[in-house]
Design an enzyme around this catalytic site. Sequence first.
Site, PDB file in Angstrom:
ATOM      1  N   TYR A   1       0.854  -1.186   0.000  1.00  0.00           N
ATOM      2  CA  TYR A   1       0.000   0.000   0.000  1.00  0.00           C
ATOM      3  C   TYR A   1       0.885   1.230   0.000  1.00  0.00           C
ATOM      4  O   TYR A   1       1.823   1.334   0.801  1.00  0.00           O
ATOM      5  CB  TYR A   1      -0.919   0.024   1.220  1.00  0.00           C
ATOM      6  CG  TYR A   1      -1.807   1.249   1.274  1.00  0.00           C
ATOM      7  CD1 TYR A   1      -2.836   1.418   0.349  1.00  0.00           C
ATOM      8  CD2 TYR A   1      -1.604   2.246   2.225  1.00  0.00           C
ATOM      9  CE1 TYR A   1      -3.653   2.551   0.382  1.00  0.00           C
ATOM     10  CE2 TYR A   1      -2.402   3.371   2.265  1.00  0.00           C
ATOM     11  CZ  TYR A   1      -3.429   3.523   1.337  1.00  0.00           C
ATOM     12  OH  TYR A   1      -4.230   4.640   1.381  1.00  0.00           O
TER      13      TYR A   1
ATOM     14  N   LYS B   1       3.800   9.143   8.663  1.00  0.00           N
ATOM     15  CA  LYS B   1       3.453   8.631   9.994  1.00  0.00           C
ATOM     16  C   LYS B   1       4.338   9.176  11.130  1.00  0.00           C
ATOM     17  O   LYS B   1       4.098  10.286  11.587  1.00  0.00           O
ATOM     18  CB  LYS B   1       3.391   7.103   9.949  1.00  0.00           C
ATOM     19  CG  LYS B   1       2.293   6.642   8.962  1.00  0.00           C
ATOM     20  CD  LYS B   1       1.799   5.244   9.110  1.00  0.00           C
ATOM     21  CE  LYS B   1       0.517   5.008   8.317  1.00  0.00           C
ATOM     22  NZ  LYS B   1       0.690   4.512   6.960  1.00  0.00           N
TER      23      LYS B   1
ATOM     24  N   ASP C   1       9.254   2.774   0.196  1.00  0.00           N
ATOM     25  CA  ASP C   1       8.181   3.471   0.881  1.00  0.00           C
ATOM     26  C   ASP C   1       8.315   3.157   2.364  1.00  0.00           C
ATOM     27  O   ASP C   1       7.892   2.106   2.838  1.00  0.00           O
ATOM     28  CB  ASP C   1       6.828   3.031   0.323  1.00  0.00           C
ATOM     29  CG  ASP C   1       5.673   3.768   0.984  1.00  0.00           C
ATOM     30  OD1 ASP C   1       5.924   4.513   1.954  1.00  0.00           O
ATOM     31  OD2 ASP C   1       4.524   3.598   0.532  1.00  0.00           O
TER      32      ASP C   1
HETATM   33  C1  LIG Z   1       0.101   4.944   5.554  1.00  0.00           C
HETATM   34  C2  LIG Z   1       0.922   4.649   4.363  1.00  0.00           C
HETATM   35  C3  LIG Z   1       0.906   5.473   3.224  1.00  0.00           C
HETATM   36  C4  LIG Z   1      -0.034   6.608   3.081  1.00  0.00           C
HETATM   37  O1  LIG Z   1       0.176   7.605   4.008  1.00  0.00           O
HETATM   38  P1  LIG Z   1      -1.009   8.625   4.350  1.00  0.00           P
HETATM   39  O2  LIG Z   1      -0.398   9.571   5.310  1.00  0.00           O
HETATM   40  O3  LIG Z   1      -2.111   7.790   4.923  1.00  0.00           O
HETATM   41  O4  LIG Z   1      -1.409   9.273   3.083  1.00  0.00           O
HETATM   42  C5  LIG Z   1       1.798   5.198   2.205  1.00  0.00           C
HETATM   43  N1  LIG Z   1       2.641   4.165   2.273  1.00  0.00           N
HETATM   44  C6  LIG Z   1       2.678   3.342   3.335  1.00  0.00           C
HETATM   45  C7  LIG Z   1       3.676   2.226   3.376  1.00  0.00           C
HETATM   46  C8  LIG Z   1       1.814   3.544   4.402  1.00  0.00           C
HETATM   47  O5  LIG Z   1       1.815   2.699   5.435  1.00  0.00           O
END
Ligand SMILES: *Cc1c(COP(=O)(O)O)cnc(C)c1O
Length: 434
Positions: A144, A267, A239
């Site tokens: 994701y 985060k 990511d």
């Molecule tokens: C949470 C998350 C996102 C998206 O971040 P948001 O602040 O919710 O837009 C992207 N990549 C990873 C791996 C995530 O866990």
Amino acid sequence: MNNTLSSQAYNSALQLMPGGVNSPVRSFKCIGIPPVFIKKAFGSTLKDIDGNRYIDFCLSWGVSILGHAHPEIKQAVHEAVENGSSYGAPTLLETELASLIVKSTPSVEKVRLVSSGTEAVMSAIRLARAYTKRDIIIKFDGGYHGHSDMLLVKAGSGLAGETSTSSQGVPDQVVNHTVSIPFNDTNALHEVFKKYSRNIAAVILEPVPANMGVVLPQEGFLETIRRITRQYGSLLIFDEVITGFRFCFGGVQKLLGVEPDITTFGKIIGGGFPVGAYGASKEIMSLIAPEGPVYQAGTLSGNPVAVSAGIATLKLLSDEVIYSEIAQKSSRFFEKLQAIANKNSLQLNVFRNMFTLYFSKDKVNDFASAQKADHSAFAKFYIELLKEGIYLSPSGYEANFISLAHTEEELERTVKKINLYAGAKKSHNNQNNK
Ligand SMILES: *Cc1c(COP(=O)(O)O)cnc(C)c1O
């Protein structure tokens, strides 16, 4: 557990917001009961509007690594907001946060602050495409990367429980440039490079996936991706929106010993406020406007209140003792959970201080095996734990986290309750794919 007020609140919210929420997984859709509405949080504890208290293992999806309402973060935010909350002009605070991030992670020499993980990843993709002058993006099933159009292909997290793996409203032309392959599948990786070869702009992945639940990269898998991306002149994007600053001061790349070309953060780096970031070498980052031709901007980017919370958080985390304290607590906890998992033929996937318990007798090492777990058994288990005051991430496709604030007593209590319900609530068919 009395949840009268939460149920009422949910019904009111349903009238005004789709699904009653502002982000899908919060609705408890995978669990099948109304969500609890949170009033406040302190340390490792959530309190809902009915007065129920929970030991929190979701921690705002990993954000609150120091525990909720940490005094130093609160103080930083109070001080910042006294001075006004947004200027749309540069501040010293942004340089300070940028410097903490750059110091933490060797592959990142320059960084751009944004307001969410989605935005960070979206911009990183644009940058990779501009740098390579290519279009195709390779991702992994169950990975994701936020909700931007081009990455909603076989995505995890809130999309993982859905039958349709991508979203409506995304033109085919946009996702035509995104290819998703199974995680930990070296053959698929070689195949896809053979097929698209020098049209591949980047491979993007969570180096330790946490959005199909926790899945570990198999020995050599990340190294193989690094090698093949170099060979074909494609960029590697880690990511690290979840993994960044979760296990050490900086990206998990430092622990794994594989360096990407571009890294995204989110985060934790906002200390509970909306902050994301993407960074890379000076050379790659020089393409970003106003230095270069890749446009990316934001009214609230580098917001002084949010950035102050981020600085306070990273300053605390720069003391590595914090990580070893969380690690020690976690490993004692996981040892006990592992025994419970073994006894009940469940899979406990763990990385350092995050975990997912899969109701599956088979090993989970990719999205397909995560989907084969018994998610209705998970939902039943979830509800029992919630009644006992334990708040896990509300889906079998999510990671759970340990914070600095969790006490041995809370972890012990959690072990007892998990032991009580891990076996009893298993449905007769362990393979039913709900
Ligand atoms: C949470 C998350 C996102 C998206 O971040 P948001 O602040 O919710 O837009 C992207 N990549 C990873 C791996 C995530 O866990």
